[in-house]
Design a protein around this motif. Structure first.
Motif, PDB file in Angstrom:
ATOM      1  N   ILE A  49     -32.497  41.354 -11.926  1.00 32.24           N
ATOM      2  CA  ILE A  49     -32.673  40.239 -13.108  1.00 32.24           C
ATOM      3  C   ILE A  49     -31.989  40.513 -14.265  1.00 32.24           C
ATOM      4  CG2 ILE A  49     -34.318  38.898 -14.272  1.00 32.24           C
ATOM      5  CD1 ILE A  49     -35.135  38.730 -11.510  1.00 32.24           C
ATOM      6  N   ILE A  50     -30.918  39.655 -14.514  1.00 27.84           N
ATOM      7  CA  ILE A  50     -30.220  39.598 -15.583  1.00 27.84           C
ATOM      8  C   ILE A  50     -30.799  38.829 -16.792  1.00 27.84           C
ATOM      9  CG2 ILE A  50     -27.782  39.729 -16.795  1.00 27.84           C
ATOM     10  CD1 ILE A  50     -27.882  41.068 -14.191  1.00 27.84           C
ATOM     11  N   PRO A  51     -31.475  39.152 -17.682  1.00 25.76           N
ATOM     12  CA  PRO A  51     -32.155  38.264 -18.752  1.00 25.76           C
ATOM     13  C   PRO A  51     -31.063  37.545 -19.516  1.00 25.76           C
ATOM     14  CG  PRO A  51     -32.433  40.573 -19.241  1.00 25.76           C
ATOM     15  CD  PRO A  51     -31.555  40.711 -18.174  1.00 25.76           C
ATOM     16  N   LYS A  52     -31.540  36.329 -19.614  1.00 26.68           N
ATOM     17  CA  LYS A  52     -30.841  35.525 -20.736  1.00 26.68           C
ATOM     18  C   LYS A  52     -30.432  36.148 -22.061  1.00 26.68           C
ATOM     19  CE  LYS A  52     -31.494  30.823 -23.031  1.00 26.68           C
ATOM     20  NZ  LYS A  52     -30.654  31.124 -24.287  1.00 26.68           N
ATOM     21  N   ASP A  53     -29.058  36.034 -22.321  1.00 26.34           N
ATOM     22  CA  ASP A  53     -28.453  36.530 -23.437  1.00 26.34           C
ATOM     23  C   ASP A  53     -28.154  37.977 -23.171  1.00 26.34           C
ATOM     24  OD1 ASP A  53     -28.645  34.400 -24.640  1.00 26.34           O
ATOM     25  OD2 ASP A  53     -30.393  34.526 -25.896  1.00 26.34           O
ATOM     26  N   ALA A  54     -28.331  38.517 -22.291  1.00 24.24           N
ATOM     27  CA  ALA A  54     -27.985  40.069 -21.924  1.00 24.24           C
ATOM     28  C   ALA A  54     -26.252  40.167 -21.972  1.00 24.24           C
ATOM     29  CB  ALA A  54     -28.605  40.576 -20.476  1.00 24.24           C
ATOM     30  N   GLN A  55     -25.809  40.951 -22.544  1.00 29.65           N
ATOM     31  CA  GLN A  55     -24.341  41.181 -22.582  1.00 29.65           C
ATOM     32  C   GLN A  55     -23.958  41.817 -21.107  1.00 29.65           C
ATOM     33  OE1 GLN A  55     -22.101  44.027 -24.826  1.00 29.65           O
ATOM     34  NE2 GLN A  55     -21.353  42.358 -25.828  1.00 29.65           N
ATOM     35  N   VAL A  56     -22.964  41.300 -20.525  1.00 26.45           N
ATOM     36  CA  VAL A  56     -22.888  41.927 -19.214  1.00 26.45           C
ATOM     37  C   VAL A  56     -21.393  42.502 -19.170  1.00 26.45           C
ATOM     38  CG1 VAL A  56     -22.377  41.505 -16.655  1.00 26.45           C
ATOM     39  CG2 VAL A  56     -24.118  40.180 -17.980  1.00 26.45           C
ATOM     40  N   ILE A  57     -21.266  43.703 -18.776  1.00 29.80           N
ATOM     41  CA  ILE A  57     -20.159  44.409 -18.658  1.00 29.80           C
ATOM     42  C   ILE A  57     -19.586  44.640 -17.274  1.00 29.80           C
ATOM     43  CG2 ILE A  57     -18.648  46.484 -19.400  1.00 29.80           C
ATOM     44  CD1 ILE A  57     -20.269  46.393 -22.146  1.00 29.80           C
ATOM     45  N   VAL A  58     -18.357  44.141 -16.856  1.00 33.28           N
ATOM     46  CA  VAL A  58     -18.064  44.341 -15.359  1.00 33.28           C
ATOM     47  C   VAL A  58     -17.013  45.420 -15.352  1.00 33.28           C
ATOM     48  CG1 VAL A  58     -17.016  43.194 -13.512  1.00 33.28           C
ATOM     49  CG2 VAL A  58     -18.129  41.797 -15.147  1.00 33.28           C
ATOM     50  N   ASN A  59     -17.445  46.673 -14.572  1.00 31.34           N
ATOM     51  CA  ASN A  59     -16.665  47.923 -14.713  1.00 31.34           C
ATOM     52  C   ASN A  59     -15.689  47.712 -13.499  1.00 31.34           C
ATOM     53  OD1 ASN A  59     -15.432  50.172 -14.833  1.00 31.34           O
ATOM     54  ND2 ASN A  59     -17.424  51.305 -15.058  1.00 31.34           N
ATOM     55  N   VAL A  60     -14.499  47.079 -13.624  1.00 32.56           N
ATOM     56  CA  VAL A  60     -13.322  46.789 -12.634  1.00 32.56           C
ATOM     57  C   VAL A  60     -12.893  48.282 -12.245  1.00 32.56           C
ATOM     58  CG1 VAL A  60     -11.063  45.832 -12.402  1.00 32.56           C
ATOM     59  CG2 VAL A  60     -12.903  44.587 -13.254  1.00 32.56           C
ATOM     60  N   TRP A  61     -12.634  49.019 -13.203  1.00 35.14           N
ATOM     61  CA  TRP A  61     -12.234  50.439 -12.985  1.00 35.14           C
ATOM     62  C   TRP A  61     -12.850  51.155 -11.685  1.00 35.14           C
ATOM     63  CZ3 TRP A  61     -13.468  55.546 -12.719  1.00 35.14           C
ATOM     64  CH2 TRP A  61     -12.602  56.327 -12.613  1.00 35.14           C
ATOM     65  N   ALA A  62     -14.394  50.901 -11.895  1.00 38.87           N
ATOM     66  CA  ALA A  62     -15.194  51.585 -10.925  1.00 38.87           C
ATOM     67  C   ALA A  62     -15.223  50.851  -9.588  1.00 38.87           C
ATOM     68  CB  ALA A  62     -16.515  51.469 -11.497  1.00 38.87           C
ATOM     69  N   ILE A  63     -14.965  49.550  -9.567  1.00 38.18           N
ATOM     70  CA  ILE A  63     -15.019  48.871  -8.309  1.00 38.18           C
ATOM     71  C   ILE A  63     -13.702  49.554  -7.607  1.00 38.18           C
ATOM     72  CG2 ILE A  63     -14.500  46.544  -7.170  1.00 38.18           C
ATOM     73  CD1 ILE A  63     -16.112  45.506  -9.848  1.00 38.18           C
ATOM     74  N   GLY A  64     -12.770  49.689  -8.325  1.00 34.68           N
ATOM     75  CA  GLY A  64     -11.200  50.094  -7.679  1.00 34.68           C
ATOM     76  C   GLY A  64     -11.619  51.501  -7.087  1.00 34.68           C
ATOM     77  N   ARG A  65     -12.444  52.451  -7.650  1.00 36.66           N
ATOM     78  CA  ARG A  65     -12.718  53.549  -7.144  1.00 36.66           C
ATOM     79  C   ARG A  65     -13.789  53.967  -6.377  1.00 36.66           C
ATOM     80  NH1 ARG A  65      -8.703  57.338  -9.987  1.00 36.66           N
ATOM     81  NH2 ARG A  65      -7.585  55.854 -11.299  1.00 36.66           N
ATOM     82  N   ASP A  66     -14.448  52.950  -5.791  1.00 40.75           N
ATOM     83  CA  ASP A  66     -15.722  52.979  -5.278  1.00 40.75           C
ATOM     84  C   ASP A  66     -15.399  53.232  -3.774  1.00 40.75           C
ATOM     85  OD1 ASP A  66     -18.061  52.689  -3.872  1.00 40.75           O
ATOM     86  OD2 ASP A  66     -18.482  50.629  -4.690  1.00 40.75           O
ATOM     87  N   SER A  67     -15.869  54.539  -3.437  1.00 40.11           N
ATOM     88  CA  SER A  67     -15.522  55.095  -2.021  1.00 40.11           C
ATOM     89  C   SER A  67     -16.285  54.152  -0.801  1.00 40.11           C
ATOM     90  CB  SER A  67     -16.025  56.504  -1.866  1.00 40.11           C
ATOM     91  OG  SER A  67     -17.304  56.538  -2.242  1.00 40.11           O
TER      92      SER A  67
END
Ligand code: HEM
Length: 315
Positions: free
Chosen positions: A200-218
């Protein structure tokens, strides 16, 4: 924007230094972003320093605009050679109609937006691509062989050629996967409570998308820490925000508006550098020992800038 005729009054070095300073400061974790009551105190001095740099950049763009206005006044003609001419022409029309939609202040801030978002992101991606290629001479040779075959020795790479250069395109994608220059995109905020994959992502929560980690995900990529452009030859992955495995330009409504320009420039610049020159490292630096450490700022740069020596290709 062609700044060649503006160099008398403005040094490009000044611009580059201020830009790079700004990117570094903007990328620093700022306590005041997490504890809003600290905003006024600015405990790390980040806002103070950024205000000085922003002012410097706005002044610099102001000087470029004034210089351009002077040149146009002297020549008496309305040129339309680059984006600055176009913006000035629009400003002049607005002034004639006594409308104030586009004035000098807006142009200054617009240029600040374009330069801050568009310059270091593109040049850093190119630098990472070149570093990976200098580090892996067999990949560089394969790219150069493709260019020789498709473009032909002695000919220049043009935008139209890029669609016939699949290996070059794969190199750019592999660079985006391993070295996304905006590793955490731009922070988002949830409009309302929302459930994503049982979280659950609550209203007003700041969301940071880690694109670096997605690219290194085995679990998504085989051998994620290895630079292997071939992985993109047989799969159709789009970097324009549709394949969430690879979103170096973000996705959705706030996706990078400079995406088409950046893609054109990157392929053209990388293709031209590879086709026109052979590249080697300074004496004593072994390709496999090249320092690929990252320096975290708003963009993810090489901790030690690449120093490669171009050797003109014999055609
Ligand atoms: C390799 C080059 C580039 C990369 C990797 C890149 C990446 C990004 C990313 C990740 C974002 C945030 C998107 C999101 O959070 O969903 C962004 C925003 C933006 N980019 Fe780029 N960018 C590049 C080049 C450019 C260029 C060449 C320009 C303009 C000339 C540009 C202008 C912008 C602007 C104005 C925004 C803010 C958009 C907004 O907030 O709505 N970018 N870019």
């Amino acid at each position: 924007m062609d700044m060649a005729d503006d160099t008398n009054s403005v040094t490009l070095k000044e611009l580059k230094e201020a830009m790079s300073h700004m990117m570094e400061e903007l990328g620093k974790p700022n306590l005041a972003d997490y504890f809003p009551f600290l905003q006024k105190i600015d405990p790390q001095g980040i806002r103070r320093r950024n205000t000085v740099t922003f002012r410097k950049l706005i002044n610099l763009f102001g000087r470029i605009i004034d210089q351009r206005l002077k040149v146009r006044e002297a020549s008496g003609s309305l040129k339309d050679d680059d984006i600055l001419d176009t913006l000035i022409n629009m400003m002049v029309v607005d002034q004639e109609k006594k409308e104030d939609q586009l004035d000098k202040t807006i142009i200054e801030h617009f240029l600040l937006d374009l330069f801050s978002a568009g310059t270091e992101t593109t040049s850093t991606t190119l630098e990472w691509a070149m570093a990976e290629l200098v580090k892996a001479p067999e990949i560089m040779s394969k790219a150069r062989a493709e260019l020789d075959q498709v473009i032909g020795k002695g000919n220049q790479v043009k935008e139209l050629d890029v669609s016939r250069l699949p290996y070059l395109q794969a190199i750019v994608k592999e660079t985006f996967r391993m070295h996304p220059t905006a590793p955490l995109l731009i922070p988002r905020k949830a409009d309302s409570d929302i459930e994503i994959s049982d979280y659950i992502i609550p209203k007003d929560a700041q969301v940071i998308v880690n694109v670096w980690a997605i690219g290194r995900d085995s679990s998504t990529w085989e051998n994620p820490d290895k630079f292997i452009p071939e992985r993109f030859l047989d799969i159709d992955i789009d970097v324009g925000g549709r394949d969430f495995k690879l979103i170096p330009f973000g996705a959705g409504r706030r996706i990078c508006p400079g995406f088409p320009l950046a893609m054109r420039m990157l392929h053209l610049m990388l293709g031209s550098l590879l086709h026109s020159f052979d590249w080697k490292l300074e004496d004593g630096v072994r390709p496999d020992a090249l320092n690929m450490d990252e320096k975290f700022g708003l963009t993810l740069q090489m901790a030690q800038p690449l120093r490669a020596i171009p050797v003109p290709t014999k055609h």
